[in-house]
Design an enzyme around this catalytic site. Structure first.
Site, PDB file in Angstrom:
ATOM      1  CG  HIS A 160     -12.691  11.326 -21.324  1.00 44.00           C
ATOM      2  ND1 HIS A 160     -11.898  10.723 -20.380  1.00 44.00           N
ATOM      3  CD2 HIS A 160     -13.103  12.487 -20.756  1.00 44.00           C
ATOM      4  CE1 HIS A 160     -11.856  11.458 -19.288  1.00 44.00           C
ATOM      5  NE2 HIS A 160     -12.587  12.542 -19.498  1.00 44.00           N
TER       6      HIS A 160
ATOM      7  CG  ASP B 146      -9.936   8.017 -21.049  1.00 39.89           C
ATOM      8  OD1 ASP B 146     -10.023   8.569 -22.163  1.00 39.89           O
ATOM      9  OD2 ASP B 146     -10.448   8.495 -20.026  1.00 39.89           O
TER      10      ASP B 146
ATOM     11  CB  SER C 267     -10.864  14.638 -17.593  1.00 37.05           C
ATOM     12  OG  SER C 267     -11.917  14.054 -16.883  1.00 37.05           O
TER      13      SER C 267
END
Length: 335
Positions: free
Chosen positions: A110, A140, A213
């Site tokens: 993402h 992901d 992230s």
């Protein structure tokens, strides 16, 4: 005059000390055989292998417009007819870490999804263009490549034996603040948070915020045991509930991405549900373990193997299946 007064027990009340409702005995736990991790030294050695990822993507679409009396579809259509779809450039920040000295960077899918430009900023200040070697939306994860050699790396550990309470360290770029280090513990393992079919997250209270992230979650030996991915927060900031993809989930994905740019998974052809204590009792099982087969796809490997609705799968390809959530991951890893 000093007088000593002795109080006699009141009629009907016991004279002995009542047994307390609680137990104050300490648990017979041996002291930890090692000291806390040397986070200062580990941070010095590992930070150079953590990168800042800057992406740019172009989005098309009309902003939601309102007429004088509120939402008006005709008003929206008027502007769309005369001005068309508007394009806007969106920039975002994330983290990643180098796993190979030849420039391979592991991050979240993402972070780079739909990006038209990806730039990786190294700890030494260099900013390099990156290409996507491969991505896997189901876990992901994404593997990037920069044109550089001799880069510092973070070794990948083993997340299978991770214990709740173990100390961990997160490194990343929250809100664009480069090379931020936070520490905490493993709060839980095997978390299912509804992100996908292969949920198996590590939960940690190490502070994780937007921008973290794709960064590594490090154990006390300086190995990455997770890829920081998500937080649970109503405010958008850290509240001590962060989630990381276990590195043992990432290893086979990264291997396939490096080889072919995509991930192929095994397929069984069943829908399953958890085995509850009530179901286990009705099936005569010793414990509520395994995955209950709810349906079987015609012509699937499961049907060919003789599986039927109502069967309980407790082992697959020599690996125990304690929870229903484990079966999709085990099947996916089948060659």
């Amino acid at each position: 005059m000093v007088t000593a007064v002795a109080l006699a027990p009141r009629f009907g009340f016991p004279t002995t000390t009542p047994t307390p409702l609680w137990n104050d005995r300490p648990l017979p736990v041996a002291p930890a055989p090692v000291q806390a991790p040397n986070w200062v030294e580990l941070a010095k050695q590992l930070k150079p292998a953590v990168v800042n990822i800057n992406t740019k993507r172009v989005e098309e679409g009309m902003p939601q417009l309102q007429g004088p009396m509120g939402r008006d579809d005709q008003f929206q259509q008027f502007f769309k007819q005369y001005f068309g779809n508007q394009r806007r450039t969106v920039r975002s920040l994330g983290s990643g870490f180098i796993i190979n000295p030849s420039g391979y960077v592991l991050t979240n899918n993402h972070v780079t999804d739909k990006a038209t430009e990806i730039h990786v900023k190294l700890a030494d200040g260099r900013e390099l263009s990156a290409t996507v070697v491969g991505r896997d939306p189901k876990t992901d994860l994404a593997l990037l490549k920069v044109d550089a050699t001799g880069l510092p790396v973070i070794p990948l550990g083993d997340s299978s034996g991770l214990q709740v309470g173990a100390p961990v360290m997160a490194i990343g770029n929250p809100f664009g603040l480069e090379q931020t280090v936070t520490t905490g513990i493993v709060s839980a393992t095997g978390r299912v948070i509804g992100e996908g079919p292969y949920d198996d997250f590590i939960q940690t209270d190490a502070s994780i915020n937007p921008g973290n992230s794709g960064g590594p979650l490090i154990n006390g030996q300086g190995q990455a045991i997770g890829v920081n991915t998500a937080i649970f927060s109503q405010s958008g900031g850290s509240v001590g509930i962060g989630f990381a993809i276990p590195v043992n989930v990432a290893k086979p994905v990264v291997t396939q991405l490096a080889q072919t740019g995509r991930v192929e998974r095994g397929w069984l052809g069943v829908s399953i549900q958890p085995v509850t204590p009530e179901l286990a009792k009705s099936f005569g099982l010793a414990s509520a373990q395994g995955a209950l087969v709810a349906s079987v796809v015609d012509g699937s490997p499961a049907q060919k193997a003789g599986l039927k609705r109502g069967d309980v799968i407790t082992e697959y390809n020599g690996r125990k299946v304690a929870r229903s959530e484990e079966l999709p991951r085990v099947v996916a890893e089948t060659p």
